[in-house]
Design an enzyme around this catalytic site. Structure first.
Site, PDB file in Angstrom:
ATOM      1  N   LYS A   1       0.838  -1.208   0.000  1.00 16.79           N
ATOM      2  CA  LYS A   1       0.000   0.000   0.000  1.00 16.79           C
ATOM      3  C   LYS A   1       0.871   1.255   0.000  1.00 16.79           C
ATOM      4  CE  LYS A   1      -0.296  -0.380   5.032  1.00 16.79           C
ATOM      5  NZ  LYS A   1      -1.146  -0.795   6.161  1.00 16.79           N
TER       6      LYS A   1
ATOM      7  N   ARG B   1     -10.817  -0.024  14.637  1.00 17.41           N
ATOM      8  CA  ARG B   1     -10.696   0.720  13.377  1.00 17.41           C
ATOM      9  C   ARG B   1     -11.788   0.223  12.427  1.00 17.41           C
ATOM     10  NH1 ARG B   1      -4.829   1.029  10.473  1.00 17.41           N
ATOM     11  NH2 ARG B   1      -5.252  -1.160   9.995  1.00 17.41           N
TER      12      ARG B   1
ATOM     13  N   HIS C   1      -6.088  -7.092  13.115  1.00 19.79           N
ATOM     14  CA  HIS C   1      -4.878  -6.268  13.037  1.00 19.79           C
ATOM     15  C   HIS C   1      -4.372  -5.935  14.439  1.00 19.79           C
ATOM     16  CE1 HIS C   1      -1.964  -3.846  10.997  1.00 19.79           C
ATOM     17  NE2 HIS C   1      -2.372  -2.725  11.550  1.00 19.79           N
TER      18      HIS C   1
ATOM     19  N   ARG D   1       1.533 -10.736   7.289  1.00 20.57           N
ATOM     20  CA  ARG D   1       1.305  -9.560   6.448  1.00 20.57           C
ATOM     21  C   ARG D   1       2.344  -8.467   6.714  1.00 20.57           C
ATOM     22  NH1 ARG D   1      -3.870  -9.738   9.014  1.00 20.57           N
ATOM     23  NH2 ARG D   1      -3.294  -7.731   9.912  1.00 20.57           N
TER      24      ARG D   1
ATOM     25  N   CYS E   1      13.300  24.625   1.552  1.00 17.73           N
ATOM     26  CA  CYS E   1      12.347  25.265   0.637  1.00 17.73           C
ATOM     27  C   CYS E   1      11.526  24.193  -0.075  1.00 17.73           C
ATOM     28  CB  CYS E   1      13.080  26.106  -0.404  1.00 17.73           C
ATOM     29  SG  CYS E   1      14.339  27.201   0.272  1.00 17.73           S
ATOM     30  N   MET E   2      10.655  24.600  -0.974  1.00 16.47           N
ATOM     31  CA  MET E   2       9.833  23.627  -1.695  1.00 16.47           C
ATOM     32  C   MET E   2      10.680  22.710  -2.575  1.00 16.47           C
ATOM     33  SD  MET E   2       6.684  24.284  -4.314  1.00 16.47           S
ATOM     34  CE  MET E   2       5.767  25.323  -3.183  1.00 16.47           C
ATOM     35  N   ASP E   3      11.723  23.277  -3.191  1.00 16.89           N
ATOM     36  CA  ASP E   3      12.483  22.521  -4.195  1.00 16.89           C
ATOM     37  C   ASP E   3      13.967  22.406  -3.890  1.00 16.89           C
ATOM     38  OD1 ASP E   3      10.021  22.788  -5.786  1.00 16.89           O
ATOM     39  OD2 ASP E   3      10.702  24.857  -6.001  1.00 16.89           O
TER      40      ASP E   3
HETATM   41  C1  PLP Z   1      -0.382  -1.707   6.872  1.00  9.79           C
HETATM   42  C2  PLP Z   1      -0.901  -3.009   7.323  1.00  9.79           C
HETATM   43  C3  PLP Z   1      -0.021  -4.084   7.511  1.00  9.79           C
HETATM   44  C4  PLP Z   1       1.487  -3.955   7.445  1.00  9.79           C
HETATM   45  O1  PLP Z   1       1.940  -3.229   8.563  1.00  9.79           O
HETATM   46  P1  PLP Z   1       3.513  -3.099   8.876  1.00  9.79           P
HETATM   47  O2  PLP Z   1       3.562  -2.537  10.244  1.00  9.79           O
HETATM   48  O3  PLP Z   1       4.067  -2.162   7.853  1.00  9.79           O
HETATM   49  O4  PLP Z   1       4.090  -4.449   8.762  1.00  9.79           O
HETATM   50  C5  PLP Z   1      -0.590  -5.315   7.812  1.00  9.79           C
HETATM   51  N1  PLP Z   1      -1.922  -5.458   7.943  1.00  9.79           N
HETATM   52  C6  PLP Z   1      -2.785  -4.439   7.792  1.00  9.79           C
HETATM   53  C7  PLP Z   1      -4.256  -4.668   7.962  1.00  9.79           C
HETATM   54  C8  PLP Z   1      -2.307  -3.177   7.488  1.00  9.79           C
HETATM   55  O5  PLP Z   1      -3.170  -2.153   7.356  1.00  9.79           O
END
Ligand code: PLP
Length: 375
Positions: free
Chosen positions: A40, A138, A167, A223, A314-316
């Site tokens: 992501k 969440r 999570h 994950r 600065c920006m750039d």
């Molecule tokens: C972002 C995310 C992860 C990965 O998290 P890390 O801390 O970068 O390993 C795993 N599961 C879910 C649901 C997430 O949103």
């Protein structure tokens, strides 16, 4: 490609694909269960499609993204492995999930019904992972009231229940009692499948902190996100998995001058020296996602030595004081990464500005060209 970038602009993110593959291998050797690589937010700033492609080439089992459009971008790039969209869904998007063969996070009974209706209308089953909330508050059905949800999902004709997941909120801290509580609540939720005599779907719970510190969270799949990129979820983490940082941020000196004693540098005239000093200009700024909070606080490497940013970013562009040392136009400048024997880690940049490595990495935006090396 690299010629073009040099002509365009000497600032770049270098992504070391061999290290990325090595990190995946290290994680896999450690957990010995399938890995869902999390890509992501533009693969944590490393570039969504090239990173996903290399993970697939390196044998990742599945990919995970936050939003529908990230999943569609991967499908359009020809990536064929299973992809789970981790975020909550909106009703009108569901048809797109099915069209693009993306796995859906189903996080309430109401959303389950919406997915079933969309799948039935298409005449094609949707693939779902049920999201259980074990303490993050969440997205997901609370573990203490998920019986009816799981029962409805198991009975669904139009939803294939491929996974069930939750999570972790505190897994970056090995001492936190929260993770054990979440593991227990998740097990209670999964027990409903047994109670119903239904096959157990893939159970997954571990983010990078879980991979590093909590074997009881590995279950049927892990994950990891940030750990794949060779960065710890917390700077104090014990690195039980031998990973190496994948991303470097580099630029080149674009201007050299001597600033006279007492003359101020950059917007707001916030910095000056009591003696003449040599100051170079680096062509990257907060418009690239290099934080303005690094003004007069950040450091860079030039010719293997560490020098301070002076005055406001600065920006750039921003300025660096090299005192009486030597630097030339086009000398390499390392903002994140290694040069000579020196190193500037993402963690140190994050600590300087009071944030976490995740935010520094994902903040580096599309204006910076990405250069993929190795692989
Ligand atoms: C972002 C995310 C992860 C990965 O998290 P890390 O801390 O970068 O390993 C795993 N599961 C879910 C649901 C997430 O949103």
């Amino acid at each position: 490609m690299s010629d073009r970038i040099v002509v365009q602009r000497p600032t770049r993110i270098e992504v070391d694909l061999d290290r990325l593959a090595g990190n995946l291998r290290a994680i896999r050797d450690h957990v010995r269960v399938p890995v869902m690589g999390i890509v992501k937010a533009n693969a944590y700033g490393h570039g969504l499609v090239p990173v996903a492609r290399h993970l697939v080439r390196s044998g990742v089992d599945q990919l995970g993204v936050a939003f529908l459009e990230e999943g569609i971008a991967l499908r359009r790039a020809g990536i064929r492995v299973p992809i789970l969209v981790l975020g909550g869904i909106f009703g009108p998007q569901i048809a797109e999930f099915i069209d693009h063969d993306l796995e859906i996070t189903v996080s309430s009974l109401d959303k389950l019904r919406q997915v079933e209706a969309a799948a039935e209308a298409k005449g094609r089953k949707a693939v779902a992972h049920l999201k259980i909330d074990t303490g993050m508050e969440r997205v997901g059905v609370h573990s203490y009231s998920c019986a009816a949800f799981i029962e409805a999902a198991v009975a669904s004709r139009w939803c294939e229940i491929k996974g069930v997941y939750s999570h972790l909120a505190c897994s970056d801290d090995p001492a936190s009692p929260m993770t054990a509580r979440q593991v227990e609540r998740f097990a209670e939720a999964c027990a409903h499948f047994d109670r119903l005599g239904a096959p157990m779907p893939l159970r997954h719970l571990a983010n990078s902190g879980g991979v590093l510190h909590f074997p009881e969270t590995w279950l049927d799949m892990v994950r990891p996100g940030i750990l794949l990129y060779g960065v710890a979820p917390d700077p104090t983490a014990r690195m039980t998995v031998p990973v190496a940082p994948v991303l470097s941020l580099k630029s080149q000196v674009v201007y050299f001058k001597v600033v006279k004693a007492g003359n101020t540098v950059s917007y707001g005239a916030t910095w000056s020296s009591d003696h003449d000093c040599r100051v170079v200009t680096i062509p990257i700024g907060y418009g690239d996602g290099y934080s303005r909070a690094l003004s007069s606080r950040g450091e860079v490497l030039i010719r293997g030595r560490r020098y301070p940013i002076v005055g406001r970013v600065c920006m750039d562009q921003f300025m660096v004081n090299i005192e009486r040392d030597t630097a030339y136009n086009e000398d390499e400048v390392v903002l994140i990464g290694e040069q000579g024997g020196e190193r500037i880690s993402v963690d140190s940049v994050a600590a300087t500005i009071g944030t976490i490595a995740y935010e520094v990495l994902t903040g580096l935006n599309e204006r910076i060209p990405r250069l993929y090396i190795g692989g």
